[in-house]
Design a protein around this motif. Sequence first.
Motif, mmCIF file in Angstrom:
data_model
loop_
_atom_site.group_PDB
_atom_site.id
_atom_site.type_symbol
_atom_site.label_atom_id
_atom_site.label_comp_id
_atom_site.label_asym_id
_atom_site.label_seq_id
_atom_site.Cartn_x
_atom_site.Cartn_y
_atom_site.Cartn_z
ATOM 1 N N ILE A 1 34.486 40.541 42.637
ATOM 2 C CA ILE A 1 35.480 41.171 42.011
ATOM 3 C C ILE A 1 36.296 42.135 43.084
ATOM 4 N N PRO A 2 37.605 41.788 43.324
ATOM 5 C CA PRO A 2 38.586 42.610 44.278
ATOM 6 C C PRO A 2 38.371 44.199 43.873
ATOM 7 N N GLN A 3 38.427 44.945 44.832
ATOM 8 C CA GLN A 3 38.179 46.426 44.510
ATOM 9 C C GLN A 3 39.673 46.959 44.023
ATOM 10 N N ALA A 4 40.582 46.402 44.792
ATOM 11 C CA ALA A 4 42.072 47.152 44.341
ATOM 12 C C ALA A 4 42.765 46.053 43.330
ATOM 13 N N PRO A 5 43.038 46.929 42.417
ATOM 14 C CA PRO A 5 43.528 46.307 41.204
ATOM 15 C C PRO A 5 45.094 45.419 41.438
ATOM 16 N N GLY A 6 45.611 45.761 42.761
ATOM 17 C CA GLY A 6 46.603 45.246 43.121
ATOM 18 C C GLY A 6 46.392 43.679 43.780
ATOM 19 N N GLU A 7 45.121 43.344 43.972
ATOM 20 C CA GLU A 7 44.818 41.986 44.416
ATOM 21 C C GLU A 7 44.567 41.122 43.013
ATOM 22 N N TRP A 8 44.302 41.683 41.986
ATOM 23 C CA TRP A 8 43.916 41.017 40.805
ATOM 24 C C TRP A 8 44.910 39.773 40.408
ATOM 25 N N GLY A 9 46.082 39.953 40.452
ATOM 26 C CA GLY A 9 47.269 38.936 40.102
ATOM 27 C C GLY A 9 47.015 37.650 41.117
ATOM 28 N N PRO A 10 47.209 37.979 42.374
ATOM 29 C CA PRO A 10 47.172 36.775 43.350
ATOM 30 C C PRO A 10 45.702 35.890 43.281
ATOM 31 N N VAL A 11 44.600 36.929 43.110
ATOM 32 C CA VAL A 11 43.265 36.467 43.220
ATOM 33 C C VAL A 11 43.119 35.442 41.771
ATOM 34 N N ALA A 12 43.705 36.040 40.833
ATOM 35 C CA ALA A 12 43.574 35.334 39.276
ATOM 36 C C ALA A 12 44.288 33.790 39.536
ATOM 37 N N ASP A 13 45.492 33.904 40.108
ATOM 38 C CA ASP A 13 46.316 32.565 40.396
ATOM 39 C C ASP A 13 45.351 31.619 41.128
ATOM 40 N N GLN A 14 44.988 32.131 42.193
ATOM 41 C CA GLN A 14 44.190 31.124 43.118
ATOM 42 C C GLN A 14 42.715 30.619 42.508
ATOM 43 N N LEU A 15 42.076 31.566 41.708
ATOM 44 C CA LEU A 15 40.884 30.954 41.057
ATOM 45 C C LEU A 15 41.028 29.995 39.850
ATOM 46 N N ALA A 16 42.353 30.235 39.236
ATOM 47 C CA ALA A 16 42.495 29.317 38.195
ATOM 48 C C ALA A 16 42.911 27.942 38.972
ATOM 49 N N GLU A 17 43.890 27.825 39.826
ATOM 50 C CA GLU A 17 44.391 26.721 40.500
ATOM 51 C C GLU A 17 43.121 25.958 41.221
ATOM 52 N N CYS A 18 42.265 26.725 41.772
ATOM 53 C CA CYS A 18 40.820 26.130 42.516
ATOM 54 C C CYS A 18 40.382 25.645 41.565
ATOM 55 N N LEU A 19 39.718 26.217 40.299
ATOM 56 C CA LEU A 19 39.021 25.641 39.298
ATOM 57 C C LEU A 19 39.528 24.420 38.622
ATOM 58 N N VAL A 20 40.935 24.458 38.399
ATOM 59 C CA VAL A 20 41.299 23.326 37.602
ATOM 60 C C VAL A 20 41.210 22.028 38.703
ATOM 61 N N SER A 21 42.040 22.306 39.880
ATOM 62 C CA SER A 21 42.205 21.287 40.688
ATOM 63 C C SER A 21 40.932 20.485 41.171
ATOM 64 N N GLY A 22 39.896 21.507 41.409
ATOM 65 C CA GLY A 22 38.530 21.003 41.708
ATOM 66 C C GLY A 22 37.902 20.099 40.608
ATOM 67 N N SER A 23 38.009 20.710 39.432
ATOM 68 C CA SER A 23 37.706 19.991 38.214
ATOM 69 C C SER A 23 38.164 18.524 38.059
ATOM 70 N N GLU A 24 39.495 18.335 38.280
ATOM 71 C CA GLU A 24 40.336 17.216 38.175
ATOM 72 C C GLU A 24 39.645 16.121 39.192
ATOM 73 N N ARG A 25 39.398 16.381 40.515
ATOM 74 C CA ARG A 25 38.952 15.691 41.405
ATOM 75 C C ARG A 25 37.605 15.029 41.223
#
Length: 459
Positions: free
Chosen positions: A60-84
């Motif tokens: 979990i990122p310590q800085a709340p300011g990182e939560w938005g970009p991290v959330a977008d990357q995690l969602a994209e990574c899980l969905v695209s990886g699952s599609e493959r």
Amino acid sequence: MNKHHESTGRAGEQQITLRGPAELADALPYLMGFYPNDSVVMVALHGGRGRFGGRLRLGIPQAPGEWGPVADQLAECLVSGSERREGRPDAIVIFLCQDSPDGSGGRLAMERLRPFAQRLRTACGALDVPVLEALCISDGRYWSYCCPDTRCCPDQGSPLAMPGTTVMAAAAAYAGVHVRGTLRDMEARLQPWRAPAAVTAQEEALDRAGPAMIPRLLDERARGQVAAETLRLARTLMDRIEETQPAPPALADAGDDQLIGSDEAAAVILGLQDRETRDKAAAWMEGAEAQAALRLWRTLARRCVGPYGEHAAAPLTLAGWVSWSTGDEPGARVALALALRADPGYTFAQLLHRACNEGLDPEALRRCLREAADEGTSPDARAGEAVMDPAVDRGATSLRVRRVRPLPDGGRRRGRAHRRPGAERLKASPGSPRPWTSAAGRRSREARRYGRRGSRARR
């Protein structure tokens, strides 16, 4: 409470149906193979019955300011990886695991992480994949971010089930699935020493070994001899480790540390910075020698102290490879993640981490290493092809690898700016260059990153 069922198995296999947040929270350590600390875990669900699919974990990122970009990357990574691998997920389950700093209660931690949970739900929704459940697990209790009904999901949270008392625990025991303790415990076995006296002794040994080793690594004619010496010493240390009696992990680690001298560890650590030497050492991946090798790589990773922390990428990657090769995927992911934390650009760790997370079979890489050992050649090129072969990788795209080109007149590249001599012992802030404390450290970094002709850039 959200009414849903999640099955842990595929069609035709034994299936366990989980109902509601309580059983989902209980299932998490069995899904991961350990109890995640300070982690966000996302699990893809497939089909009408919600079969578990791909999963990912990140601190979990310590800085709340990182939560938005991290959330977008995690969602994209899980969905695209699952599609493959298995097709687009039909839903996602989110776990946020973080205890309160002083153990005073998990509610404060749950409320602090609520914006992160909401951002993760929004990111998944933007990809048209709903979040079926989002749980916070803290201080032995769990909370649902999705259920507004306080009758089943009270404000003070609900206690987790006692370990080993649930249907999931019984099914896991029957299937031979073991939980390896907490993520923190697993990482502690691989992290550098902290005892001041031990750290000083090992750092001094590395400083002594560097001036003699680094020029030989930079010399094309002497490099082969260094490789032979490194592998011969590593084999001697493995034999020494293998002769000891089995012991619980904590005792075994302490015993292994005592078996290996500081100068011996320094010689192997520096020798493994040459990628061809490292690749030959990766052939110790099967049978009895695999466990001895794993114990050696763990021991060497713990010896990469002080300014030599980046050197741990090689033994940590080897530890991750042996763990994956012998069927310990949770242990492999932890070791490879630490290798990338030590050196984010370490390509061999990147490839193995991705392949392990993709659920690929390590046999293709084992076959390449066996063939290379039989022929007496370097396995690096064919091993990389085995990991990234599209026929094995199920359509995954290749990683981009930056190759270092030679400069004219024998010049060298600089990977990072040098610090002033007076700043040698300053603590580096996150994201800043690591301090270099000795000329040996500088030469070691150069040898590891650059070959004399650029042909052996560390990967």
